[in-house]
Design a protein around this motif. Structure first.
Motif, PDB file in Angstrom:
ATOM      1  N   GLY A   1      75.417  35.282  24.035  1.00  9.10           N
ATOM      2  CA  GLY A   1      75.866  35.565  25.388  1.00  9.10           C
ATOM      3  C   GLY A   1      77.269  36.139  25.427  1.00  9.10           C
ATOM      4  N   TYR A   2      77.522  36.932  26.460  1.00  6.55           N
ATOM      5  CA  TYR A   2      78.789  37.630  26.640  1.00  6.55           C
ATOM      6  C   TYR A   2      79.581  36.984  27.768  1.00  6.55           C
ATOM      7  CZ  TYR A   2      76.574  41.366  23.908  1.00  6.55           C
ATOM      8  OH  TYR A   2      75.941  42.087  22.923  1.00  6.55           O
ATOM      9  N   ALA A   3      80.896  36.871  27.580  1.00  8.12           N
ATOM     10  CA  ALA A   3      81.776  36.374  28.631  1.00  8.12           C
ATOM     11  C   ALA A   3      81.978  37.464  29.687  1.00  8.12           C
ATOM     12  CB  ALA A   3      83.115  35.942  28.050  1.00  8.12           C
TER      13      ALA A   3
ATOM     14  N   LYS B   1      80.671  32.546  31.284  1.00  8.73           N
ATOM     15  CA  LYS B   1      79.513  33.412  31.055  1.00  8.73           C
ATOM     16  C   LYS B   1      78.680  33.447  32.331  1.00  8.73           C
ATOM     17  CE  LYS B   1      78.759  31.913  26.272  1.00  8.73           C
ATOM     18  NZ  LYS B   1      77.697  31.387  25.402  1.00  8.73           N
TER      19      LYS B   1
ATOM     20  N   ASN C   1      74.988  39.132  31.476  1.00 13.23           N
ATOM     21  CA  ASN C   1      74.113  39.077  30.314  1.00 13.23           C
ATOM     22  C   ASN C   1      72.777  39.745  30.575  1.00 13.23           C
ATOM     23  OD1 ASN C   1      75.393  37.376  27.986  1.00 13.23           O
ATOM     24  ND2 ASN C   1      76.076  36.444  29.889  1.00 13.23           N
TER      25      ASN C   1
ATOM     26  N   THR D   1      71.178  36.476  22.725  1.00 10.98           N
ATOM     27  CA  THR D   1      71.450  36.321  24.156  1.00 10.98           C
ATOM     28  C   THR D   1      70.254  35.713  24.878  1.00 10.98           C
ATOM     29  OG1 THR D   1      73.053  38.139  24.162  1.00 10.98           O
ATOM     30  CG2 THR D   1      72.038  37.574  26.267  1.00 10.98           C
TER      31      THR D   1
ATOM     32  N   SER E   1      75.767  30.308  35.933  1.00 10.13           N
ATOM     33  CA  SER E   1      76.913  30.564  35.059  1.00 10.13           C
ATOM     34  C   SER E   1      77.277  29.333  34.257  1.00 10.13           C
ATOM     35  CB  SER E   1      78.127  31.000  35.890  1.00 10.13           C
ATOM     36  OG  SER E   1      78.555  29.946  36.736  1.00 10.13           O
TER      37      SER E   1
END
Length: 692
Positions: free
Chosen positions: A244-246, A261, A266, A292, A309
């Protein structure tokens, strides 16, 4: 008076239920109290994963003296921006109209009628860095309310006029190739060609911008997308242990994230990874996509869908869950620590506040098995820590974006389970959040609807339904998409081709009723509606959908400057003009999968003989090939060879090819041109054979 957030459903509001501030939820009762007391309203808007929202809460809202001042001189309202994005958008637009930069927490001061007359974002408890303290702001504003009513009325009136102007349409010609090219060039001039993304810091993914660049198909735009994905996927903005991406990076090198996140980021990144993989297969993209989705299914599953989130903070400290010291890494990995350092730098002094944010410097073709074992050990260590909080409310629009992403990624990465997961989430949203009139509600928690549906919810669900229809060939998804679309037109349409953010029966939104085409980190509802119309036109051939696409585009045609901030709407213009509808007959599922996995977002896929209306260009035709199907739409891996092959086999110029039949499989493409002329059946070249 007491704090009245105990009965709230929003996790963000519940974080504030024990504050000494007498918070109330947004509603008529709060404004009635402000009128009765003749005091202004202090509106604080934030969200559960917001770091600076937590900071202001700890510094000011938990402070008895500051709370006392706030309670005495204001009625305090707390709003979750994710639960009520319509309220957030209205007052954020008001802040911008005041000439201020936006952000969260959003702090606005309103009249008892809800009219904004002053605003800001974060304020410290004591004067700091040239900013006044929050108590100073409260005293000054309450004194102004008592002594400067005429000035406040003028300010509120000016802001109201600015909001009305911002929400207005301005009819004109639909955006054409010249405007699309100009916007593309402007975006490309703003690129950071070394580190990826738009130049500067902080750095956000800005996926609507990059998806627009990808769709236009220019080589430089696609290069920018590949660079963005590669840099983010190796940087600290990506969670190398959990996936996962911030939300964004505070620096220009994607190293230091604000660690929250978000589901929407995402979802959009996952879909873009799939398009990029279809264009240039890369083991990095495949790994990040699978990791992800693993994070989504492992940590974000909630009530048959995905939670909104994960927080940036744990134990009151930003990023504490995610960072390590060198000593911690060495203790966990033992003899493998030095090997691990060849891929993930481990400076003794750390790379952020004395700690190490994991980033990868080694290309993705090293000893991946050994590195994966090292990461697993570090994740096991991390899992013993107190996790950041999770906002587990279900948001229809963000989940719908995730469905579309799961469908495309499931096809490209050959993960049919992801498509099935998308189907299950779609069913959950329809069953749990669907209204009797066909609309979809916006927010739900513990099975209870907490916010009415907005334009973005309807548009994103239509998009998800169209994606599922193409992937599964189940006509129910098309029917549901058109049902939601009809409800959206009835409740959100402005009668002139455009749409309002909120429905016509919304009673608690400050006027003027808002409209917006501007994309933020997520695509605008208006842009998604225009794309839905264009997609449905090409999939069904119903000319009413072409006309409705054009009506949306023309509604804002006179606002060329605003359109530069609306790449999603501009992409709809491109989709209408240049979409490629591929109709595969004869049960050739291998070819269906190839078409669905195309790297071009303008490719739309149908199985032949299903729902083609008589007016559809492919109706009654056994198979045609119009440009640019051979070159772009279906077979990117051999696009140049196929374009030459088509031209040579048909003995006509490439630009005028209109018909091909491959054995008994018909490939049908509509590009908006008349489908006439004749070619001759040809033999499928090797690069077109199923499975190649």
């Amino acid at each position: 008076m007491t704090n009245r957030l105990q009965d709230a459903s929003s996790p963000y509001l519940l974080q504030h239920k024990d504050n000494p501030v007498h918070w109330q939820q947004w509603g008529e009762a709060a404004f009635a109290e402000a009128k009765a007391r003749n005091v202004p309203v202090l509106l604080s808007i934030g969200y559960a994963a917001c770091h600076w929202c937590h900071v202001m809460a700890h510094e000011s809202f938990e402070n008895e003296q500051i709370a006392g001042l706030l309670n005495e001189r204001f009625v305090a309202i707390k709003v979750d921006r994710e639960e009520r994005p319509d309220i957030d958008q209205t007052y954020m637009a008001a802040l911008h109209a005041m000439g201020e930069q936006g952000g969260w927490p959003l702090t606005m001061v309103l009249t008892p009628e809800g009219a904004p007359f002053w605003g800001g974002t974060y304020f410290p408890p004591t004067p700091r860095h040239g900013r006044p303290s929050f108590p100073q702001v409260l005293v000054a504003l309450s004194q102004a309310w008592a002594n400067e009513q005429e000035q406040i009325a003028r300010s509120a009136g000016a802001i109201r006029r600015a909001l009305a102007e911002a929400a207005a349409t301005k009819p004109g010609d639909a955006p054409g190739p010249e405007l699309l090219h100009a916007v593309q060039e402007a975006f490309l001039r703003g690129m950071d060609w070394e580190l990826g993304g738009l130049a500067g810091a902080p750095k956000f993914p800005n996926i609507p911008v990059f998806r627009f660049l990808w769709q236009l198909g220019d080589a430089r735009g696609r290069e920018a997308v590949h660079l963005l994905l590669e840099r983010m996927s190796q940087g600290g903005i990506y969670d190398h242990l959990g996936g996962g991406y911030a939300r964004y990076a505070t620096d220009d090198a994607w190293l230091v994230p604000h660690f929250e996140k978000m589901l929407y980021d995402n979802a959009l990144i996952l879909e873009l990874l799939a398009y990029a993989q279809a264009d240039k297969p890369n083991p990095l993209y495949a790994a990040r996509a699978r990791e992800t989705v693993g994070w989504l299914t492992r940590d974000m599953a909630a009530e048959g869908a995905f939670a909104a989130s994960e927080d940036a903070d744990s134990e009151g400290e930003e990023g504490k869950f995610y960072v390590f010291t060198r000593a911690e890494i060495e203790a966990a990995l033992g003899d493998d620590a030095r090997f691990f350092e060849t891929a993930y730098p481990m400076p003794a002094a750390g790379n952020w506040e004395g700690r190490i944010i994991l980033e990868r410097r080694l290309p993705f073709n090293g000893d991946e098995t050994r590195l994966a074992a090292c990461r697993a050990k570090l994740k096991a260590l991390r899992d013993t820590r107190i996790r950041p909080g999770r906002d587990d409310k279900i948001l229809a629009d963000w989940n719908a974006l995730a469905i579309s992403a799961l469908v495309k990624a499931g096809i490209v990465f050959q993960e049919p389970g992801w498509i099935a997961l998308g189907e299950r989430i779609f069913t959950t949203l329809i069953q749990a959040m669907g209204e009797e009139d066909g609309r979809i509600a916006h927010a739900m928690r513990d099975g209870k609807i907490s916010a009415a549906g907005l334009l973005e919810d309807q548009a994103a669900m239509i998009r998800a339904g169209i994606a599922l229809y193409q992937a599964t060939d189940k006509s129910a998804y098309l029917v549901l998409s058109e049902t939601i679309l009809a409800a959206t037109e009835a409740r959100f349409g402005d009668g002139e081709g455009a749409f309002y953010i909120s429905a016509d029966d919304a009673q608690d939104v400050y006027a003027p009723r808002g409209r917006s085409i501007q994309d933020g980190p997520t695509p605008s509802g208006t842009g998604m509606m225009a794309q839905a119309y264009a997609s449905l036109f090409h999939l069904t051939g119903k000319d009413e959908y072409r006309a409705k696409t054009q009506a949306v585009l023309r509604a804002y045609g006179g606002r060329a400057r605003a359109l530069t901030n609306a790449p999603e709407l501009l992409a709809a213009a491109d989709l209408l003009a240049n979409a490629v509808s591929v109709v595969v007959t004869g049960g050739a599922e291998d070819l269906v999968r190839l078409a669905l996995a195309a790297p071009d977002p303008k490719v739309l896929v149908l199985r032949g003989g299903k729902v083609l209306a008589p007016e559809h260009p492919a109706f009654g035709k056994p198979g045609i090939c119009a440009p640019p199907m051979c070159a772009v739409a279906m077979f990117a891996a051999c696009r140049w060879r196929m374009r030459k092959f088509c031209a040579r086999s048909c003995n006509v110029p490439r630009e005028t090819i209109l018909r091909l039949e491959f054995n008994n499989v018909a490939l049908v493409v509509e590009t908006g041109r008349s489908c006439q002329g004749a070619g001759r059946p040809v033999t499928m070249p090797a690069c077109m054979e199923p499975g190649r």
